[in-house]
Design a protein around this motif. Structure first.
Motif, PDB file in Angstrom:
ATOM      1  N   ARG A 203       0.796  -1.164  -0.187  1.00 28.30           N
ATOM      2  CA  ARG A 203       0.017  -0.238  -0.239  1.00 28.30           C
ATOM      3  C   ARG A 203       0.527   0.995   0.245  1.00 28.30           C
ATOM      4  O   ARG A 203       2.215   1.325   0.854  1.00 28.30           O
ATOM      5  N   VAL A 204       0.544   2.205  -0.673  1.00 29.61           N
ATOM      6  CA  VAL A 204       0.903   3.549  -1.209  1.00 29.61           C
ATOM      7  C   VAL A 204       0.881   4.690  -0.019  1.00 29.61           C
ATOM      8  O   VAL A 204      -0.868   4.264  -1.325  1.00 29.61           O
ATOM      9  N   ARG A 205       0.819   5.478  -0.048  1.00 25.46           N
ATOM     10  CA  ARG A 205      -0.085   6.612   1.452  1.00 25.46           C
ATOM     11  C   ARG A 205       1.063   8.146   0.858  1.00 25.46           C
ATOM     12  O   ARG A 205       2.062   7.885   1.017  1.00 25.46           O
ATOM     13  N   PHE A 206       0.802   8.047   1.012  1.00 32.91           N
ATOM     14  CA  PHE A 206       1.228  10.594   1.042  1.00 32.91           C
ATOM     15  C   PHE A 206       1.398  10.607   2.612  1.00 32.91           C
ATOM     16  O   PHE A 206       0.619  10.008   2.931  1.00 32.91           O
ATOM     17  N   ASP A 207       2.400  10.537   2.802  1.00 31.02           N
ATOM     18  CA  ASP A 207       2.642  11.122   4.482  1.00 31.02           C
ATOM     19  C   ASP A 207       2.942  12.825   4.469  1.00 31.02           C
ATOM     20  O   ASP A 207       3.650  13.086   4.109  1.00 31.02           O
ATOM     21  N   GLU A 208       1.713  13.358   5.048  1.00 29.59           N
ATOM     22  CA  GLU A 208       2.336  14.910   5.088  1.00 29.59           C
ATOM     23  C   GLU A 208       3.296  15.164   5.708  1.00 29.59           C
ATOM     24  O   GLU A 208       4.043  16.617   5.735  1.00 29.59           O
ATOM     25  N   GLU A 209       3.803  14.282   7.314  1.00 26.95           N
ATOM     26  CA  GLU A 209       4.307  14.787   7.899  1.00 26.95           C
ATOM     27  C   GLU A 209       5.811  15.013   7.399  1.00 26.95           C
ATOM     28  O   GLU A 209       6.849  15.961   7.152  1.00 26.95           O
ATOM     29  N   ILE A 210       6.285  13.864   6.525  1.00 27.29           N
ATOM     30  CA  ILE A 210       7.544  13.596   5.682  1.00 27.29           C
ATOM     31  C   ILE A 210       7.834  14.789   4.246  1.00 27.29           C
ATOM     32  O   ILE A 210       8.790  15.061   4.514  1.00 27.29           O
ATOM     33  N   ASP A 211       6.471  14.562   3.742  1.00 27.95           N
ATOM     34  CA  ASP A 211       6.345  15.666   2.546  1.00 27.95           C
ATOM     35  C   ASP A 211       6.751  16.914   3.452  1.00 27.95           C
ATOM     36  O   ASP A 211       7.519  18.318   2.525  1.00 27.95           O
ATOM     37  N   ALA A 212       6.490  18.068   4.380  1.00 22.86           N
ATOM     38  CA  ALA A 212       6.843  18.415   5.021  1.00 22.86           C
ATOM     39  C   ALA A 212       7.972  19.372   5.542  1.00 22.86           C
ATOM     40  O   ALA A 212       8.115  20.431   5.273  1.00 22.86           O
ATOM     41  N   ARG A 213       8.679  18.212   5.475  1.00 19.27           N
ATOM     42  CA  ARG A 213      10.586  18.240   5.559  1.00 19.27           C
ATOM     43  C   ARG A 213      10.652  18.676   4.032  1.00 19.27           C
ATOM     44  O   ARG A 213      12.443  19.267   4.825  1.00 19.27           O
ATOM     45  N   GLY A 214      10.094  18.702   3.917  1.00 18.91           N
ATOM     46  CA  GLY A 214      11.159  19.302   2.456  1.00 18.91           C
ATOM     47  C   GLY A 214      11.832  18.337   1.946  1.00 18.91           C
ATOM     48  O   GLY A 214      11.680  17.122   2.052  1.00 18.91           O
ATOM     49  N   TYR A 215      12.332  18.465   0.488  1.00 14.19           N
ATOM     50  CA  TYR A 215      12.779  17.863  -1.010  1.00 14.19           C
ATOM     51  C   TYR A 215      14.105  17.981  -0.743  1.00 14.19           C
ATOM     52  O   TYR A 215      13.764  17.028  -2.172  1.00 14.19           O
ATOM     53  N   ASP A 216      14.835  18.652  -0.118  1.00 14.57           N
ATOM     54  CA  ASP A 216      16.016  18.140  -0.487  1.00 14.57           C
ATOM     55  C   ASP A 216      17.050  16.681   0.049  1.00 14.57           C
ATOM     56  O   ASP A 216      17.237  16.060  -0.178  1.00 14.57           O
ATOM     57  N   ARG A 217      15.810  16.302   0.658  1.00 18.99           N
ATOM     58  CA  ARG A 217      16.164  14.396   1.283  1.00 18.99           C
ATOM     59  C   ARG A 217      15.782  13.559   0.527  1.00 18.99           C
ATOM     60  O   ARG A 217      14.396  13.722   0.433  1.00 18.99           O
ATOM     61  N   MET A 218      15.715  11.977   0.006  1.00 23.44           N
ATOM     62  CA  MET A 218      13.873  11.063  -0.844  1.00 23.44           C
ATOM     63  C   MET A 218      14.061  10.360   0.792  1.00 23.44           C
ATOM     64  O   MET A 218      14.495   9.368   0.790  1.00 23.44           O
TER      65      MET A 218
END
Length: 479
Positions: free
Chosen positions: A369-384
């Protein structure tokens, strides 16, 4: 100083004598890795189609198409074939970001376009190994700094920067090898900027690898036209209707002007050499999944459900919920995680339709199952960044998070691991003896008297034919 002038001066004034030894060492690693993925990718269906189309055109056999035996073509077309092959398996390296808004892993695949252009023009021009490596590193740096400078909307709104910016990197490499002067360089960059193209709609199709091939080809085309007096705008990068404004809505000059070689992007933040032939954004999760599987000795039947959480920067490009073929599988989170569970690897032999479309893969993918994680997204896109939760059939729950993987600067591949990857790639077209010879010459590429010495070691031979130097190797060049 204008952005265009900064690039011109960097190309003209930079020489291998000024490169720090660490840059040379990292450059040799990139050349080795990029060459390996070109050889492997030359066997892919999309690369074979491009090779066949080029063969039908004919023309002056100036440069070698790596992979198929005894195959040469005009330099720009050889670059198209090799560039397409180099990106065919999505196994080529990725540029790293040094800012949260410059999406990590989504700037460029920086090696294949300048490397493919470099092989073709170096062979045509009779360059030494040092001249080849010098030009490659210059094109690599130009490509990476332009990718850092352009506004992130360039990629986020659908351009594939390996295609668009890769054209400019290939142009820089080809221009250095061809010996263009300042005015000719300005024209070449202007022509290359107009030839730049490539949209992310092609992800998961044969068109994505073609982007790298066309970038290499168009970089050479721009240089060859400029050398003959062809004209373009002289301020191609920063002009109101220039590359930065049209393709990205603008740029940050300080990321380019005064930043070229200060430091070299290959040294800081570095480059990521792929451990898996798939979209790099899934690699931290894949490596983390592999650690879970091996640490707990998990069998496929042990697993009830896997939940993968990540932000938009991961989920948008890895967009296929169920793959219809091996190309889509490279951008499918359920498949890549399933491959790790089922085979404890996801290598060049896993990304084939017979496994991708198999019943065992389909069964495993239904449990991811793949889900969008708001907390991870809010930490920015400088890392994968990603998180994985595994629920076992006995009720046990496992959790892990990831933002690094083998191949990145924090966990670089060892010399042995890099060689193992090259051997795996090259084994599709070469025997062990030729692989040994190729690795030896790649590791000392800047000491070679002629690039043909390396190309000879990389050449494959028709079945039943004796091994030997291709027709392009000059007389008297040592094998």
């Amino acid at each position: 100083m204008s952005a265009t002038r900064a690039v011109i001066d960097f190309i003209l004034e930079t020489t291998i004598d000024g490169f720090p030894e660490r840059l040379l060492a990292e450059g040799r690693r990139c050349v080795t890795d990029g060459t390996g993925v070109i050889l492997a990718g030359s066997t892919d269906a999309c690369a074979r189609i491009v090779q066949d189309q080029i063969a039908a055109q004919g023309g002056n056999p100036q440069a070698t198409i790596l992979g198929p035996p005894d195959t040469r073509a005009p330099a720009s077309l050889a670059a198209r074939a090799n560039g397409t092959a180099g990106h065919a398996m999505d196994f080529d390296d990725t540029q790293l970001s040094n800012a949260p808004d410059r999406i990590f892993g989504l700037l460029t695949h920086p090696t294949v376009a300048p490397l493919s252009a470099g092989y073709a023009v170096a062979e045509r021009e009779g360059a030494t190994g040092a001249e080849f490596l010098e030009a490659f590193l210059i094109g690599f740096e130009v490509e990476c700094k332009i990718a850092e400078a352009i506004h992130p909307r360039h990629y986020m709104e659908g351009f594939h920067s390996t295609a668009t910016i890769g054209t400019l990197g290939a142009c820089a490499t080809a221009a250095k090898l061809a010996g263009l002067e300042a005015d000719e360089l300005a024209m070449a960059l202007g022509i290359a900027a107009s030839l730049s193209s490539g949209i992310r709609l092609g992800f998961g199709t044969m068109t994505k690898p073609l982007h790298a091939g066309r970038a290499a080809e168009n970089g050479i085309l721009a240089v060859d036209l400029a050398a003959r007096g062809f004209t373009a705008g002289h301020d191609a990068l920063e002009a109101p209707w220039g590359f930065f404004r049209v393709f990205g809505g603008g740029f940050e000059p300080e990321r380019l002007v005064g930043a070229l070689g200060a430091p070299y992007t290959l040294l800081d933040p570095g480059v990521s050499v792929k451990p898996f032939p798939s979209g790099s954004l899934g690699h931290p999760g894949m490596a983390a999944m592999l650690e879970l599987v091996t640490e707990h000795d998990l069998a496929p039947d042990d697993i009830a459900e896997i939940t993968f959480g990540a932000g938009h920067n991961i989920l948008n490009p890895l967009r296929y919920p169920v793959p219809n073929n091996e190309l889509e599988a490279k951008f499918c989170i359920p498949f890549v995680l399933s491959s790790i569970v089922l085979r404890r690897r996801a290598g060049i032999r896993e990304f084939h339709d017979d496994f991708v479309l198999s019943g065992e893969a389909a069964d495993m993918m239904r449990r991811v199952r793949v889900r969008f994680d708001e907390e991870i997204d809010a930490r920015g896109y400088d890392r994968m960044r990603s998180a994985i939760d595994v629920r076992l059939r006995d009720g046990t729950e496992l959790h892990t998070e990831a933002d690094t993987y083998p191949g990145g600067p924090e966990r670089p591949l060892s010399r042995e691991e890099l060689h193992a990857k090259f051997r795996d790639c090259a084994s599709l077209v070469m025997d062990d003896a030729r692989i040994d010879a190729a690795l030896d010459r790649l590791e000392g590429v800047d000491e070679l008297s002629h690039i043909a010495v390396l190309v000879d070691a990389l050449a494959t031979v028709s079945a039943g034919a004796p091994a030997g130097a291709p027709a392009g190797v000059p007389a008297g060049v040592p094998a």
